[in-house]
Design a protein around this motif. Structure first.
Motif, PDB file in Angstrom:
ATOM      1  N   GLY A 149     -17.664  52.293  28.826  1.00  0.00           N
ATOM      2  CA  GLY A 149     -16.856  51.414  29.668  1.00  0.00           C
ATOM      3  C   GLY A 149     -17.473  50.064  29.951  1.00  0.00           C
ATOM      4  O   GLY A 149     -17.093  49.406  30.925  1.00  0.00           O
ATOM      5  N   ILE A 150     -18.415  49.615  29.106  1.00  0.00           N
ATOM      6  CA  ILE A 150     -19.037  48.300  29.275  1.00  0.00           C
ATOM      7  C   ILE A 150     -18.541  47.383  28.163  1.00  0.00           C
ATOM      8  O   ILE A 150     -18.756  47.659  26.979  1.00  0.00           O
ATOM      9  CB  ILE A 150     -20.570  48.390  29.238  1.00  0.00           C
ATOM     10  N   ALA A 151     -17.876  46.298  28.534  1.00  0.00           N
ATOM     11  CA  ALA A 151     -17.397  45.311  27.557  1.00  0.00           C
ATOM     12  C   ALA A 151     -17.974  43.960  27.924  1.00  0.00           C
ATOM     13  O   ALA A 151     -18.376  43.728  29.061  1.00  0.00           O
ATOM     14  CB  ALA A 151     -15.871  45.262  27.540  1.00  0.00           C
ATOM     15  N   ARG A 152     -17.997  43.037  26.943  1.00  0.00           N
ATOM     16  CA  ARG A 152     -18.577  41.725  27.230  1.00  0.00           C
ATOM     17  C   ARG A 152     -17.953  40.637  26.374  1.00  0.00           C
ATOM     18  O   ARG A 152     -17.336  40.900  25.333  1.00  0.00           O
ATOM     19  CB  ARG A 152     -20.092  41.743  27.009  1.00  0.00           C
ATOM     20  N   THR A 153     -18.113  39.410  26.853  1.00  0.00           N
ATOM     21  CA  THR A 153     -17.848  38.223  26.056  1.00  0.00           C
ATOM     22  C   THR A 153     -19.187  37.538  25.810  1.00  0.00           C
ATOM     23  O   THR A 153     -20.193  37.881  26.431  1.00  0.00           O
ATOM     24  CB  THR A 153     -16.891  37.259  26.771  1.00  0.00           C
ATOM     25  N   PHE A 154     -19.182  36.539  24.930  1.00  0.00           N
ATOM     26  CA  PHE A 154     -20.430  35.934  24.503  1.00  0.00           C
ATOM     27  C   PHE A 154     -20.467  34.442  24.823  1.00  0.00           C
ATOM     28  O   PHE A 154     -19.433  33.786  24.943  1.00  0.00           O
ATOM     29  CB  PHE A 154     -20.640  36.152  22.997  1.00  0.00           C
ATOM     30  N   GLN A 155     -21.692  33.933  24.937  1.00  0.00           N
ATOM     31  CA  GLN A 155     -21.882  32.508  25.228  1.00  0.00           C
ATOM     32  C   GLN A 155     -21.278  31.655  24.124  1.00  0.00           C
ATOM     33  O   GLN A 155     -20.589  30.674  24.384  1.00  0.00           O
ATOM     34  CB  GLN A 155     -23.378  32.217  25.384  1.00  0.00           C
ATOM     35  N   MET A 170      -6.787  43.470  19.027  1.00  0.00           N
ATOM     36  CA  MET A 170      -6.718  44.872  18.606  1.00  0.00           C
ATOM     37  C   MET A 170      -8.109  45.432  18.311  1.00  0.00           C
ATOM     38  O   MET A 170      -8.353  46.634  18.499  1.00  0.00           O
ATOM     39  CB  MET A 170      -5.836  45.007  17.369  1.00  0.00           C
ATOM     40  N   THR A 171      -9.027  44.585  17.858  1.00  0.00           N
ATOM     41  CA  THR A 171     -10.381  45.093  17.580  1.00  0.00           C
ATOM     42  C   THR A 171     -11.063  45.599  18.850  1.00  0.00           C
ATOM     43  O   THR A 171     -11.990  46.405  18.770  1.00  0.00           O
ATOM     44  CB  THR A 171     -11.260  44.013  16.924  1.00  0.00           C
ATOM     45  N   GLY A 172     -10.610  45.146  20.007  1.00  0.00           N
ATOM     46  CA  GLY A 172     -11.164  45.643  21.256  1.00  0.00           C
ATOM     47  C   GLY A 172     -10.806  47.088  21.534  1.00  0.00           C
ATOM     48  O   GLY A 172     -11.401  47.722  22.416  1.00  0.00           O
ATOM     49  N   ARG A 173      -9.853  47.645  20.795  1.00  0.00           N
ATOM     50  CA  ARG A 173      -9.438  49.035  20.979  1.00  0.00           C
ATOM     51  C   ARG A 173     -10.203  49.996  20.075  1.00  0.00           C
ATOM     52  O   ARG A 173      -9.960  51.211  20.119  1.00  0.00           O
ATOM     53  CB  ARG A 173      -7.935  49.172  20.686  1.00  0.00           C
ATOM     54  N   ASN A 174     -11.127  49.490  19.268  1.00  0.00           N
ATOM     55  CA  ASN A 174     -11.787  50.332  18.271  1.00  0.00           C
ATOM     56  C   ASN A 174     -12.469  51.555  18.868  1.00  0.00           C
ATOM     57  O   ASN A 174     -12.448  52.644  18.288  1.00  0.00           O
ATOM     58  CB  ASN A 174     -12.815  49.513  17.478  1.00  0.00           C
ATOM     59  N   THR A 175     -13.118  51.367  20.029  1.00  0.00           N
ATOM     60  CA  THR A 175     -13.853  52.492  20.614  1.00  0.00           C
ATOM     61  C   THR A 175     -12.925  53.563  21.161  1.00  0.00           C
ATOM     62  O   THR A 175     -13.378  54.647  21.527  1.00  0.00           O
ATOM     63  CB  THR A 175     -14.778  52.004  21.743  1.00  0.00           C
ATOM     64  N   GLU A 231     -11.064  35.723  23.638  1.00  0.00           N
ATOM     65  CA  GLU A 231     -12.247  36.573  23.697  1.00  0.00           C
ATOM     66  C   GLU A 231     -12.229  37.440  24.951  1.00  0.00           C
ATOM     67  O   GLU A 231     -12.603  38.613  24.918  1.00  0.00           O
ATOM     68  CB  GLU A 231     -13.518  35.734  23.645  1.00  0.00           C
ATOM     69  N   LEU A 232     -11.784  36.877  26.074  1.00  0.00           N
ATOM     70  CA  LEU A 232     -11.624  37.671  27.290  1.00  0.00           C
ATOM     71  C   LEU A 232     -10.596  38.772  27.067  1.00  0.00           C
ATOM     72  O   LEU A 232     -10.800  39.921  27.499  1.00  0.00           O
ATOM     73  CB  LEU A 232     -11.202  36.774  28.451  1.00  0.00           C
ATOM     74  N   ALA A 233      -9.504  38.450  26.382  1.00  0.00           N
ATOM     75  CA  ALA A 233      -8.465  39.448  26.111  1.00  0.00           C
ATOM     76  C   ALA A 233      -9.016  40.597  25.277  1.00  0.00           C
ATOM     77  O   ALA A 233      -8.697  41.768  25.524  1.00  0.00           O
ATOM     78  CB  ALA A 233      -7.291  38.787  25.383  1.00  0.00           C
ATOM     79  N   ARG A 234      -9.831  40.285  24.283  1.00  0.00           N
ATOM     80  CA  ARG A 234     -10.405  41.347  23.451  1.00  0.00           C
ATOM     81  C   ARG A 234     -11.277  42.282  24.290  1.00  0.00           C
ATOM     82  O   ARG A 234     -11.244  43.502  24.117  1.00  0.00           O
ATOM     83  CB  ARG A 234     -11.230  40.754  22.309  1.00  0.00           C
ATOM     84  N   ALA A 235     -12.057  41.715  25.206  1.00  0.00           N
ATOM     85  CA  ALA A 235     -12.885  42.556  26.081  1.00  0.00           C
ATOM     86  C   ALA A 235     -12.013  43.410  27.003  1.00  0.00           C
ATOM     87  O   ALA A 235     -12.293  44.589  27.215  1.00  0.00           O
ATOM     88  CB  ALA A 235     -13.831  41.678  26.894  1.00  0.00           C
ATOM     89  N   LEU A 236     -10.933  42.839  27.539  1.00  0.00           N
ATOM     90  CA  LEU A 236     -10.064  43.591  28.439  1.00  0.00           C
ATOM     91  C   LEU A 236      -9.314  44.694  27.713  1.00  0.00           C
ATOM     92  O   LEU A 236      -8.965  45.717  28.316  1.00  0.00           O
ATOM     93  CB  LEU A 236      -9.063  42.643  29.102  1.00  0.00           C
ATOM     94  N   ALA A 237      -9.063  44.502  26.423  1.00  0.00           N
ATOM     95  CA  ALA A 237      -8.351  45.521  25.655  1.00  0.00           C
ATOM     96  C   ALA A 237      -9.120  46.836  25.606  1.00  0.00           C
ATOM     97  O   ALA A 237      -8.523  47.899  25.409  1.00  0.00           O
ATOM     98  CB  ALA A 237      -8.086  45.014  24.235  1.00  0.00           C
ATOM     99  N   ALA A 238     -10.414  46.783  25.804  1.00  0.00           N
ATOM    100  CA  ALA A 238     -11.233  48.000  25.821  1.00  0.00           C
ATOM    101  C   ALA A 238     -11.123  48.750  27.138  1.00  0.00           C
ATOM    102  O   ALA A 238     -11.711  49.815  27.293  1.00  0.00           O
ATOM    103  CB  ALA A 238     -12.695  47.650  25.545  1.00  0.00           C
ATOM    104  N   GLU A 239     -10.373  48.218  28.103  1.00  0.00           N
ATOM    105  CA  GLU A 239     -10.206  48.815  29.430  1.00  0.00           C
ATOM    106  C   GLU A 239     -11.559  49.122  30.077  1.00  0.00           C
ATOM    107  O   GLU A 239     -11.850  50.260  30.441  1.00  0.00           O
ATOM    108  CB  GLU A 239      -9.367  50.086  29.343  1.00  0.00           C
ATOM    109  N   PRO A 240     -12.406  48.106  30.235  1.00  0.00           N
ATOM    110  CA  PRO A 240     -13.761  48.368  30.749  1.00  0.00           C
ATOM    111  C   PRO A 240     -13.776  48.622  32.247  1.00  0.00           C
ATOM    112  O   PRO A 240     -12.926  48.123  32.992  1.00  0.00           O
ATOM    113  CB  PRO A 240     -14.494  47.057  30.425  1.00  0.00           C
ATOM    114  N   SER A 241     -14.762  49.390  32.677  1.00  0.00           N
ATOM    115  CA  SER A 241     -15.037  49.505  34.114  1.00  0.00           C
ATOM    116  C   SER A 241     -16.066  48.468  34.536  1.00  0.00           C
ATOM    117  O   SER A 241     -16.125  48.079  35.703  1.00  0.00           O
ATOM    118  CB  SER A 241     -15.545  50.904  34.446  1.00  0.00           C
ATOM    119  N   LEU A 242     -16.882  47.997  33.570  1.00  0.00           N
ATOM    120  CA  LEU A 242     -17.859  46.938  33.817  1.00  0.00           C
ATOM    121  C   LEU A 242     -17.675  45.862  32.751  1.00  0.00           C
ATOM    122  O   LEU A 242     -17.796  46.140  31.560  1.00  0.00           O
ATOM    123  CB  LEU A 242     -19.288  47.494  33.764  1.00  0.00           C
ATOM    124  N   LEU A 243     -17.362  44.645  33.186  1.00  0.00           N
ATOM    125  CA  LEU A 243     -17.109  43.534  32.275  1.00  0.00           C
ATOM    126  C   LEU A 243     -18.217  42.504  32.418  1.00  0.00           C
ATOM    127  O   LEU A 243     -18.463  41.989  33.511  1.00  0.00           O
ATOM    128  CB  LEU A 243     -15.748  42.903  32.595  1.00  0.00           C
TER     129      LEU A 243
END
Length: 324
Positions: A149-155, A170-175, A231-243
């Motif tokens: 449940g940990i997702a991130r964006t990059f600098q 869609m790649t954010g759903r891979n896990t 990039e934020l959308a891709r991270a949110l697609a993973a439904e993280p508990s910690l972003l």
């Protein structure tokens, strides 16, 4: 559309601040709380902008939103990280509580991105303990962190420039893919139903971030500010508990920063997502953060509410330098 539907994590969360709080923060940014154009694409911030943010950035936010007896989601204890003879982090300890926005600030080279890399398993510290959801993690791999449940964006934006916005998200759903390779190749039965569900979740994220008009556009054709939103959308697609957000507003103009602040606050308040944020714009940090930890040359020099941190002599000295 029910924005809560795509992430069950926030379904039971109650609002923990006055309803006008978000608008006040955004208004402060619009009035100049953030440093307009103060950060370049690499995220550097002039000392004058840092001084202005430290001096008055918290005006729109006031003190941190009360979290009561919020549980600790992530606990970092005595973290030390070295690369050969170079010490990137030295004996750093702090925690992150559920549903809060926790900012990490400091001058360039302070170790902020290294700390995010430790949290999501890219780097493994030589010393210290990392406790996530009450369990100690040892040599966590980034894929395992994502599954927890940990997702991130990059600098620096890390998107597939030749792919469309939809395909990137869609790649954010891979896990979360459960079907096997063969079933997905045939696109039959459960695999087909699973992909349709993933696409539904992605469309909800697209609606939430207001990027419907560019969903079929190749990312490489988009302006910088929209690429950061994708990039934020891709991270949110993973439904993280910690972003984890690594300088999400670097290189943006004032209007783009206002929009990004609004989305970050909405993610935190509506979905209950815990956010750890690195940002050079002190106006933004002081407006939207609940608590702030300050690093300098790989050491912690401050930790507390925005009001406490901005008045710390050691923090001011790190940003502005000591008088001679």
């Amino acid at each position: 559309m029910d924005r809560m539907a795509w992430q069950g994590q926030g379904m039971t969360r109650q609002a923990d601040g006055p309803p006008e709080w978000r608008g006040a923060a955004r208004g402060a940014l619009g009035a100049g709380g953030g440093a307009a154009g103060g950060a370049d694409a690499a995220g550097d911030a002039p000392a004058a902008d840092a001084a202005a943010g430290l001096a008055g950035g918290a005006a729109g936010h006031g003190e941190a939103r009360p979290h009561g007896a919020a549980q600790v989601l992530l606990d970092l204890q005595h973290i030390s990280l070295s690369f050969g003879g170079v010490k990137a982090l030295t004996d750093i300890s702090f925690d992150v509580r559920e549903h809060e926005i926790r900012a990490i600030i400091g001058p360039n080279g302070a170790g902020k991105s290294s700390m995010l890399n430790v949290i999501n398993g890219v780097y493994h510290p030589q010393q210290g303990r990392i406790v996530f959801r009450g369990e100690e993690r040892r040599r966590m791999h980034p894929t395992a962190a994502a599954r927890q449940g940990i997702a991130r964006t990059f600098q620096n934006i890390a998107l597939f420039k030749g792919m469309t916005v939809l395909d990137n998200i869609m790649t954010g759903r891979n896990t979360r893919v459960r079907s096997g390779l063969l079933a997905n190749a045939l696109w039959w039965g459960p695999a087909r139903r699973e992909e349709m569900e993933h696409r539904r979740k992605v469309e909800e994220v697209i609606d939430f971030l207001e990027i419907q008009a560019i969903r079929k556009t190749p990312v490489g054709r988009l302006p910088y500010g929209l690429q950061k939103r994708v990039e934020l959308a891709r991270a949110l697609a993973a439904e993280p508990s910690l972003l984890l957000l690594d300088e999400p507003m670097a290189g943006m103009n004032v209007e783009e920063k206002q929009d990004m602040c609004r989305f970050i606050l909405d993610v935190n308040r509506q979905f209950g997502t815990t956010i750890v944020l690195i940002e050079h714009d002190m106006g933004v940090v002081m407006d939207i953060s609940d608590r702030v930890v300050v690093l300098d040359y790989g050491k912690k020099i401050g930790d507390g509410t925005p009001g406490e941190v901005k008045s710390s002599p050691e923090v001011i000295r790190a940003y502005l330098g000591a008088a001679h």
